[in-house]
Design a protein around this motif. Structure first.
Motif, PDB file in Angstrom:
ATOM      1  N   LYS A   1      -8.932  -3.898   1.904  1.00  0.00           N
ATOM      2  CA  LYS A   1      -9.492  -2.942   2.874  1.00  0.00           C
ATOM      3  C   LYS A   1      -8.738  -1.616   2.818  1.00  0.00           C
ATOM      4  O   LYS A   1      -9.348  -0.539   2.813  1.00  0.00           O
ATOM      5  N   ALA A   2      -7.414  -1.668   2.745  1.00  0.00           N
ATOM      6  CA  ALA A   2      -6.618  -0.445   2.671  1.00  0.00           C
ATOM      7  C   ALA A   2      -6.889   0.304   1.369  1.00  0.00           C
ATOM      8  O   ALA A   2      -6.942   1.539   1.359  1.00  0.00           O
ATOM      9  N   MET A   3      -7.073  -0.436   0.269  1.00  0.00           N
ATOM     10  CA  MET A   3      -7.407   0.202  -1.008  1.00  0.00           C
ATOM     11  C   MET A   3      -8.740   0.934  -0.914  1.00  0.00           C
ATOM     12  O   MET A   3      -8.866   2.074  -1.371  1.00  0.00           O
ATOM     13  N   GLU A   4      -9.709   0.281  -0.318  1.00  0.00           N
ATOM     14  CA  GLU A   4     -11.030   0.893  -0.155  1.00  0.00           C
ATOM     15  C   GLU A   4     -10.929   2.172   0.682  1.00  0.00           C
ATOM     16  O   GLU A   4     -11.524   3.200   0.333  1.00  0.00           O
ATOM     17  N   ASP A   5     -10.180   2.112   1.768  1.00  0.00           N
ATOM     18  CA  ASP A   5      -9.997   3.284   2.631  1.00  0.00           C
ATOM     19  C   ASP A   5      -9.341   4.429   1.865  1.00  0.00           C
ATOM     20  O   ASP A   5      -9.761   5.583   1.983  1.00  0.00           O
ATOM     21  N   ARG A   6      -8.325   4.120   1.089  1.00  0.00           N
ATOM     22  CA  ARG A   6      -7.629   5.168   0.337  1.00  0.00           C
ATOM     23  C   ARG A   6      -8.513   5.753  -0.744  1.00  0.00           C
ATOM     24  O   ARG A   6      -8.461   6.951  -1.021  1.00  0.00           O
ATOM     25  N   GLN A   7      -9.333   4.921  -1.401  1.00  0.00           N
ATOM     26  CA  GLN A   7     -10.248   5.429  -2.417  1.00  0.00           C
ATOM     27  C   GLN A   7     -11.257   6.380  -1.799  1.00  0.00           C
ATOM     28  O   GLN A   7     -11.607   7.405  -2.398  1.00  0.00           O
ATOM     29  N   LYS A   8     -11.737   6.070  -0.597  1.00  0.00           N
ATOM     30  CA  LYS A   8     -12.676   6.951   0.100  1.00  0.00           C
ATOM     31  C   LYS A   8     -12.050   8.302   0.415  1.00  0.00           C
ATOM     32  O   LYS A   8     -12.750   9.301   0.534  1.00  0.00           O
ATOM     33  N   GLU A   9     -10.713   8.313   0.549  1.00  0.00           N
ATOM     34  CA  GLU A   9      -9.991   9.558   0.826  1.00  0.00           C
ATOM     35  C   GLU A   9      -9.673  10.317  -0.462  1.00  0.00           C
ATOM     36  O   GLU A   9      -9.053  11.377  -0.424  1.00  0.00           O
ATOM     37  N   GLY A  10     -10.050   9.764  -1.618  1.00  0.00           N
ATOM     38  CA  GLY A  10      -9.856  10.451  -2.888  1.00  0.00           C
ATOM     39  C   GLY A  10      -8.635  10.021  -3.676  1.00  0.00           C
ATOM     40  O   GLY A  10      -8.327  10.605  -4.710  1.00  0.00           O
TER      41      GLY A  10
ATOM     42  N   MET B   1       0.809  -1.216   0.000  1.00  0.00           N
ATOM     43  CA  MET B   1       0.000   0.000   0.000  1.00  0.00           C
ATOM     44  C   MET B   1       0.842   1.267   0.000  1.00  0.00           C
ATOM     45  O   MET B   1       0.347   2.334  -0.301  1.00  0.00           O
ATOM     46  N   ASN B   2       2.111   1.139   0.305  1.00  0.00           N
ATOM     47  CA  ASN B   2       3.017   2.289   0.270  1.00  0.00           C
ATOM     48  C   ASN B   2       3.885   2.295  -0.980  1.00  0.00           C
ATOM     49  O   ASN B   2       4.918   2.952  -1.016  1.00  0.00           O
ATOM     50  N   GLY B   3       3.474   1.527  -2.001  1.00  0.00           N
ATOM     51  CA  GLY B   3       4.141   1.586  -3.291  1.00  0.00           C
ATOM     52  C   GLY B   3       5.303   0.628  -3.479  1.00  0.00           C
ATOM     53  O   GLY B   3       6.015   0.708  -4.473  1.00  0.00           O
ATOM     54  N   ARG B   4       5.534  -0.250  -2.540  1.00  0.00           N
ATOM     55  CA  ARG B   4       6.623  -1.209  -2.680  1.00  0.00           C
ATOM     56  C   ARG B   4       6.118  -2.490  -3.330  1.00  0.00           C
ATOM     57  O   ARG B   4       4.948  -2.838  -3.225  1.00  0.00           O
ATOM     58  N   SER B   5       7.005  -3.205  -3.967  1.00  0.00           N
ATOM     59  CA  SER B   5       6.687  -4.530  -4.481  1.00  0.00           C
ATOM     60  C   SER B   5       6.890  -5.529  -3.358  1.00  0.00           C
ATOM     61  O   SER B   5       7.617  -5.271  -2.404  1.00  0.00           O
ATOM     62  N   GLY B   6       6.257  -6.670  -3.479  1.00  0.00           N
ATOM     63  CA  GLY B   6       6.411  -7.671  -2.442  1.00  0.00           C
ATOM     64  C   GLY B   6       6.276  -9.071  -2.993  1.00  0.00           C
ATOM     65  O   GLY B   6       5.732  -9.275  -4.073  1.00  0.00           O
ATOM     66  N   ALA B   7       6.789 -10.012  -2.263  1.00  0.00           N
ATOM     67  CA  ALA B   7       6.678 -11.422  -2.644  1.00  0.00           C
ATOM     68  C   ALA B   7       6.507 -12.243  -1.379  1.00  0.00           C
ATOM     69  O   ALA B   7       7.097 -11.954  -0.343  1.00  0.00           O
ATOM     70  N   LEU B   8       5.709 -13.270  -1.504  1.00  0.00           N
ATOM     71  CA  LEU B   8       5.507 -14.213  -0.418  1.00  0.00           C
ATOM     72  C   LEU B   8       5.939 -15.569  -0.946  1.00  0.00           C
ATOM     73  O   LEU B   8       5.327 -16.112  -1.853  1.00  0.00           O
ATOM     74  N   ILE B   9       7.030 -16.087  -0.409  1.00  0.00           N
ATOM     75  CA  ILE B   9       7.630 -17.320  -0.922  1.00  0.00           C
ATOM     76  C   ILE B   9       7.634 -18.367   0.180  1.00  0.00           C
ATOM     77  O   ILE B   9       8.018 -18.076   1.322  1.00  0.00           O
ATOM     78  N   VAL B  10       7.217 -19.564  -0.170  1.00  0.00           N
ATOM     79  CA  VAL B  10       7.215 -20.667   0.778  1.00  0.00           C
ATOM     80  C   VAL B  10       8.016 -21.804   0.166  1.00  0.00           C
ATOM     81  O   VAL B  10       7.840 -22.142  -0.999  1.00  0.00           O
ATOM     82  N   TYR B  11       8.897 -22.373   0.949  1.00  0.00           N
ATOM     83  CA  TYR B  11       9.769 -23.442   0.475  1.00  0.00           C
ATOM     84  C   TYR B  11       9.857 -24.492   1.564  1.00  0.00           C
ATOM     85  O   TYR B  11       9.923 -24.160   2.739  1.00  0.00           O
TER      86      TYR B  11
END
Length: 79
Positions: free
Chosen positions: A54-63, A14-24
């Motif tokens: 949820k965070a996307m929805e909150d940010r959209q409500k803020e414009g 939500m702060n513009g970073r890329s991310g990955a979730l890796i399981v091995y």
């Protein structure tokens, strides 16, 4: 695990970073259960997706204009 790595990943996204979730790990060690949970859908993927949406929805409500892209890759076997 959600508090240790899932929430951090979601907030980073939500702060513009890329991310990955890796399981091995070894077969039968619980990777799929950890990622996707049992039939109740309580795995990391579900909880992170809920946090992000949820965070996307909150940010959209803020414009804010919010865009999301995602991909999923599963590697199976030794070939």
């Amino acid at each position: 695990l959600h508090g240790a790595c899932g929430l951090r990943l979601a907030m980073g996204l939500m702060n513009g970073r890329s991310g990955a979730l890796i399981v091995y790990g070894q077969t039968g060690s619980g990777k799929t259960h950890t990622m996707f949970g049992a039939e109740t859908g309580d795995g990391l993927v579900t909880s992170i997706a809920e946090d992000v949406l949820k965070a996307m929805e909150d940010r959209q409500k803020e414009g804010f204009e919010v865009m999301l892209g995602a991909s999923y890759v599963e590697v199976f076997g030794n070939d």
